[in-house]
Every structure is written in structure tokens, then in C-alpha cells.
Design a protein around this motif. Sequence first.
Motif, PDB file in Angstrom:
ATOM      1  N   GLY A  67       0.823  -1.214   0.000  1.00 44.13           N
ATOM      2  CA  GLY A  67       0.000   0.000   0.000  1.00 44.13           C
ATOM      3  C   GLY A  67       0.852   1.256   0.000  1.00 44.13           C
ATOM      4  N   ASN A  68       0.272   2.342   0.504  1.00 44.10           N
ATOM      5  CA  ASN A  68       0.915   3.645   0.388  1.00 44.10           C
ATOM      6  C   ASN A  68       2.183   3.802   1.217  1.00 44.10           C
ATOM      7  N   VAL A  69       2.450   2.871   2.128  1.00 38.86           N
ATOM      8  CA  VAL A  69       3.707   2.962   2.870  1.00 38.86           C
ATOM      9  C   VAL A  69       4.864   2.518   1.962  1.00 38.86           C
ATOM     10  N   ALA A  70       4.523   1.730   0.951  1.00 33.24           N
ATOM     11  CA  ALA A  70       5.543   1.233   0.017  1.00 33.24           C
ATOM     12  C   ALA A  70       5.766   2.236  -1.112  1.00 33.24           C
ATOM     13  N   VAL A  71       4.666   2.757  -1.636  1.00 28.65           N
ATOM     14  CA  VAL A  71       4.722   3.745  -2.707  1.00 28.65           C
ATOM     15  C   VAL A  71       3.326   4.353  -2.774  1.00 28.65           C
ATOM     16  N   VAL A  72       3.212   5.660  -3.032  1.00 28.78           N
ATOM     17  CA  VAL A  72       1.884   6.271  -3.048  1.00 28.78           C
ATOM     18  C   VAL A  72       1.146   5.836  -4.311  1.00 28.78           C
ATOM     19  N   PHE A  73       0.051   5.110  -4.106  1.00 31.82           N
ATOM     20  CA  PHE A  73      -0.785   4.620  -5.207  1.00 31.82           C
ATOM     21  C   PHE A  73      -1.854   5.674  -5.510  1.00 31.82           C
ATOM     22  N   ASP A  74      -2.567   5.537  -6.648  1.00 28.37           N
ATOM     23  CA  ASP A  74      -3.735   6.386  -6.838  1.00 28.37           C
ATOM     24  C   ASP A  74      -5.031   5.589  -6.947  1.00 28.37           C
ATOM     25  N   LEU A  75      -4.927   4.263  -7.079  1.00 28.30           N
ATOM     26  CA  LEU A  75      -6.126   3.432  -7.101  1.00 28.30           C
ATOM     27  C   LEU A  75      -6.102   2.501  -5.895  1.00 28.30           C
ATOM     28  N   VAL A  76      -7.202   2.516  -5.133  1.00 26.54           N
ATOM     29  CA  VAL A  76      -7.253   1.661  -3.945  1.00 26.54           C
ATOM     30  C   VAL A  76      -7.246   0.191  -4.345  1.00 26.54           C
ATOM     31  N   ASP A  77      -7.754  -0.116  -5.544  1.00 26.80           N
ATOM     32  CA  ASP A  77      -7.760  -1.504  -6.004  1.00 26.80           C
ATOM     33  C   ASP A  77      -6.337  -2.065  -6.042  1.00 26.80           C
ATOM     34  N   TYR A  78      -5.381  -1.240  -6.508  1.00 26.32           N
ATOM     35  CA  TYR A  78      -3.984  -1.656  -6.534  1.00 26.32           C
ATOM     36  C   TYR A  78      -3.428  -1.806  -5.111  1.00 26.32           C
ATOM     37  N   VAL A  79      -3.879  -0.922  -4.212  1.00 29.04           N
ATOM     38  CA  VAL A  79      -3.430  -0.993  -2.819  1.00 29.04           C
ATOM     39  C   VAL A  79      -3.831  -2.331  -2.218  1.00 29.04           C
ATOM     40  N   PRO A  96       2.050  10.841 -15.591  1.00 27.67           N
ATOM     41  CA  PRO A  96       2.609  10.638 -14.247  1.00 27.67           C
ATOM     42  C   PRO A  96       1.561  10.447 -13.144  1.00 27.67           C
ATOM     43  N   PRO A  97       0.386  11.167 -13.176  1.00 25.21           N
ATOM     44  CA  PRO A  97      -0.551  10.954 -12.067  1.00 25.21           C
ATOM     45  C   PRO A  97      -1.238   9.588 -12.084  1.00 25.21           C
ATOM     46  N   GLU A  98      -1.132   8.854 -13.201  1.00 29.15           N
ATOM     47  CA  GLU A  98      -1.821   7.571 -13.298  1.00 29.15           C
ATOM     48  C   GLU A  98      -0.834   6.418 -13.268  1.00 29.15           C
ATOM     49  N   MET A  99      -0.831   5.703 -12.158  1.00 30.19           N
ATOM     50  CA  MET A  99       0.069   4.573 -12.024  1.00 30.19           C
ATOM     51  C   MET A  99      -0.301   3.489 -13.040  1.00 30.19           C
ATOM     52  N   MET A 100       0.717   2.845 -13.621  1.00 30.83           N
ATOM     53  CA  MET A 100       0.454   1.728 -14.535  1.00 30.83           C
ATOM     54  C   MET A 100       0.785   0.433 -13.815  1.00 30.83           C
ATOM     55  N   SER A 101       0.161  -0.633 -14.269  1.00 32.08           N
ATOM     56  CA  SER A 101       0.399  -1.925 -13.642  1.00 32.08           C
ATOM     57  C   SER A 101       0.494  -2.995 -14.710  1.00 32.08           C
ATOM     58  N   PHE A 102       1.307  -4.005 -14.465  1.00 32.54           N
ATOM     59  CA  PHE A 102       1.337  -5.157 -15.367  1.00 32.54           C
ATOM     60  C   PHE A 102       1.740  -6.393 -14.575  1.00 32.54           C
ATOM     61  N   GLU A 103       1.432  -7.547 -15.158  1.00 31.22           N
ATOM     62  CA  GLU A 103       1.801  -8.798 -14.521  1.00 31.22           C
ATOM     63  C   GLU A 103       2.798  -9.519 -15.412  1.00 31.22           C
ATOM     64  N   ALA A 104       3.812 -10.106 -14.809  1.00 33.69           N
ATOM     65  CA  ALA A 104       4.804 -10.839 -15.591  1.00 33.69           C
ATOM     66  C   ALA A 104       5.114 -12.166 -14.915  1.00 33.69           C
ATOM     67  N   LYS A 105       5.363 -13.189 -15.735  1.00 34.15           N
ATOM     68  CA  LYS A 105       5.791 -14.486 -15.200  1.00 34.15           C
ATOM     69  C   LYS A 105       7.296 -14.478 -15.107  1.00 34.15           C
ATOM     70  N   LEU A 106       7.814 -14.586 -13.902  1.00 34.52           N
ATOM     71  CA  LEU A 106       9.247 -14.427 -13.683  1.00 34.52           C
ATOM     72  C   LEU A 106       9.970 -15.754 -13.702  1.00 34.52           C
ATOM     73  N   SER A 107      11.255 -15.679 -14.102  1.00 36.11           N
ATOM     74  CA  SER A 107      12.100 -16.842 -13.881  1.00 36.11           C
ATOM     75  C   SER A 107      13.440 -16.438 -13.273  1.00 36.11           C
ATOM     76  N   GLY A 108      13.456 -15.281 -12.610  1.00 39.09           N
ATOM     77  CA  GLY A 108      14.589 -14.958 -11.756  1.00 39.09           C
ATOM     78  C   GLY A 108      15.666 -14.065 -12.344  1.00 39.09           C
ATOM     79  N   GLY A 109      15.481 -13.592 -13.579  1.00 39.94           N
ATOM     80  CA  GLY A 109      16.503 -12.744 -14.179  1.00 39.94           C
ATOM     81  C   GLY A 109      16.253 -11.267 -13.921  1.00 39.94           C
ATOM     82  N   ALA A 110      17.236 -10.443 -14.312  1.00 37.88           N
ATOM     83  CA  ALA A 110      17.102  -8.998 -14.176  1.00 37.88           C
ATOM     84  C   ALA A 110      16.035  -8.490 -15.147  1.00 37.88           C
TER      85      ALA A 110
END
Lengths: 414, 116
Positions: free
Chosen positions: A296-308, A392-406
Motif C-alpha cells: 500500500g501507500n507505505v511502500a509507494v503512493v498509489f492512486d487506485l485503492v484496487d492496486y493498494v 505521471p498521475p496515473e500509475m500503470m500496472s502489469f503482470e509478468a511471469k518471472l524466472s529470476g533474471g534482471a
Amino acid sequence: MKNISVDIAVIGGGPAGLAAALEAKEQGAGRVLLLERDGDLGGILQQCIHDGFGLHRFGARLSGTEYAQRYADMVRATDIEIKLDTMVIELTKDRVIYAMNPTDGMMRIECGAVVLAMGCRERTASQVFLYGFRPAGVLTAGSVQRYINMEGYLPGKTAVILGSGDIGLIMARRMTLEGITVKGVYEAAPHLGGLMRNKVQCLDDYNIPLHVGMSVVRVHGKKRVEGVTVAKVGPDFRAIPGTEEFIPCDLLVLAVGLIPENELSRGAQVEMDNKTRGPVLDNNFMTSVPGIFAAGNVAVVFDLVDYVSASGAAAARGAVRFLKGELGGACEYRPVTAGENVNFVVPQRVRTDAEGPTSFYLRVRQPLKKVRLVCEEEGKEIASVRATHAAPPEMMSFEAKLSGGALTVSVTEV
Amino acid sequence: MAQYTCIVCPNSCLITVEEGENGLKITGNQCKRGEAFAKSEHEHPLRMFTSTVKIEGARLPRLSVVTSGEIPKEKLFECQKALNHVVAHAPVSCGDVLVKDFCHTGVDLLASRSMK
């Protein structure tokens, strides 16, 4: 002093904390404790009576209070232990919480894992260089919102608002509806801070003027605000001589930004990110201190509560994995790099043993049209999103399948 | 010809409405909801109404409220004024109807949180 031992403690009962506690329970955690300093659950949503929340999470247009109520009811239907009116004094890196409230007195709480969900605070007058006397009537937008919507006070009769972020716009409408005359919204930047739809439904609907490229340079009055001097500002945000104008008012509302509230995190020696002003997180939303997570907002200020809420649930899944010993031992990290046009990405790094889908959140540096967001892992594209625009005022979000690389995340116009 | 900024989602599309012989011509929207918004905004603007009312017997003196649907925009201040005569009594559950057919808008006034 009372000694307590829990599996997972969540600090903060706002949307991030509620989602974290609930997810921890659903993932099978044993004793889950939710600590909240206010007298009720919901955090900032208790004062967000306006609608527009929950389109992602519940597929409905809810008021902030309704959104919080849904989560609070779900939490209360479990055996999650809730302690209200409870102030956390200290968190140690060994996951011991010192807290107090009127019924338990002082408590020492040993935790298997901790989720930080303390939210954020508002920037104050001195943080925007408004010095001098401190008359009554200079308030942050959130304070005004709490006074009006929860405590039943009108903090003034004639108001000037500094800052055109969404909170400033929402409060312009709210104060007008309650009979306060809003003289105008002043924005030092050359453009609107919040969303255009909020300017339309909060300012234009009520004929409230917006002045961009202008700021409040002086507050008049010794005991009570008697007026403010506004002026045009240059690109350096300094007042341009000769453009000053006096506006009589008895209330100056500051809507000038939010800062994550990380005193407890720093006390626990959690490594911080200068960009987000929150802890550096990994793909499990774990901080640099093993067993301490943040959402949530302690980690980074969000603008959508759904993301929080989503980040709260992600941190709780991480906490449960930690309890099971899946995140123990030495681990290596690979960075998540903010590439072209990207200001920051959260989480900031991934474990080399990371696998499966993970959600990321980012902000771009400047407004862009027709964009493509690309996430590359070691040079190979693993996720992409198209959008009609990015700002900038609108945070973007995406999902990725990770396998541990940079990872490198970039947003480019196409 | 008229232009409206859509308030349905953060995209804030600028939508143009032209009155032709075959009804309204709506352009600039990116979705169906935008088309519906522009039509309503052109013919009769509607807004959700959210505010607070007095509550007795609760921890706090104000209870947040919301209408069960949108109301005509020009009725916002009339609705706000009518709240002065509404007093809720704890306990209240989120969604409880406080006033039926609020201000003859055809929608109800609901509590938007629970209070003990």
C-alpha cells in the motif's frame, strides 16, 4: 508488559492492511493480528465518502467508505484478531513489535512475519516553503476532509486551495457542497495535477476556477487566516514580481502531495528507496529485512485503492511463504530497472529463485500518447501492455511471469 | 455541436456530440460507456450524490451517505439542503435505506458505511 506471540502481524487497518490480513488468513496463516491506531478499520477510506472506488476489485462504483466496509466485514467474519486504538511504538529487525492501547497497556509482540501497511501522510505548509506566522486556518486537505466528513466540523467559510491533485479537486467540490465558498484552486505546475475527469466533475460543475502556474506565496493573519497572496510562478517555482494578488479567505487548504509514513520501517533498519520514499521491495513484497513485508501507500503512493488491496494481498502471500520457510536462507537479487520514460517500478528487485506471476506498479516521467509498456527479462520480452495514453498521475500496472533474471521496464510511444 | 470530458473512467475522453437529422452523432469516445455518458450529459446531466448526515448514538457524529443511483445534476444542492432534516440512529448497516425516493429523484438515500 503483556507478551504476545503471533504468526503474522499487520500494522495498519486501512485498505492495504485489511487485504493483507484477509489474504494471510485465506492462505492458512494461524494467528493473524491487525493493529490500527484509529478507533475503527478502513484507514483513509473512512473519510473518502465520494464514489469511484472498486471498479477493478469489485466491478462496482463504490464510495470509499463502502469499499472499506466490504473489506472490514470480510475481515471481521474471520478469526483475525483486531486491536483498535493501538499505537505501534517500535518495530525491531527481529520482528518484535512494541505497541500500546488503553485496554492492554504496553505490549511486546513477537511475530513470525510482519506486514507494514501504515499508509502515507500529507505534505505540510513548511514542506512547500510557506513560512511565517502559524494562524488557525491552514490545514491539509486530508484534515479538512476528516473534519467535514467524519467529525462534523466546517473549518472555514471562504477557502483557497493550493494544489490541483485529485485530493484538492475532490475537496473543492466537497467544501462547496457544504456551503464553503471556494475562491479557486492554485497549482504551481503549468498543468493540472489530477485527472481531467475530476476537474470536470469537481471544479467545472461548481464553477470553481483553476489557476495553473500560480502559487500561494504568503499567508496573512496572526491568529486566524485573513487572506493569502497568490502570484504567478516561473519554471523555478519562484514568484514573478509584480504578479501578486491578495485574496481574502479564512481557510487555506493544502493539497500538495503525499509521503509514505516509514518511521517504523526505518527503526527496523529497512533499506529505503529515494524515489518511492518507501522500502526497497522484492517480488514477494519483502523488504531488505527478512520477514518484514510492505504494501500500500507505505511502500509507494498509489492512486487506485484496487492496486493498494492487490499489493496487500501480495505481501501477505509473501509473509505466508516466509513462515513456511520458503524464503529463508541466503538469496540473491536481480534489479528491476526503470527504462525509457519510466520514473520508478515497484517491486524494485526480484529474487533469483523467483517464479510465477508477479504484479508490478510504475509511473512514467511525462505524459505520453498511444503507448506500449514492455518488460524484458535478461533482454527477452516477458510482458507487454498497450494503452491509449500514460501520464505521471496515473500509475500503470502489469503482470509478468518471472524466472529470476534482471528486468527492465520501458514505456514508449508507438 | 458540444464537447464533454467523460467522467466515467480515468481516460477522460473528450467526446463530441453533434445533433443531426438522424439523432445524435457521438465521436471521440473509446468505449460504450463513454457514448452513454455523452448522450446523458447532452440531454440531462446526472451525477452520483455523496455526503454525510447527523448520526446519534455512534462513535462519530457524521454518517456518510450515497444515493442508490445518479440524480439530475441541478438537484445536487437541493439534495444537500434536504440532508439537514435527516438524522440516523446507530446502529446502522452499510446499504440501509435512510430516505426513500430522496427529494423526488426516484433513488434512495443509503448509508455508505456501518456504524455501531
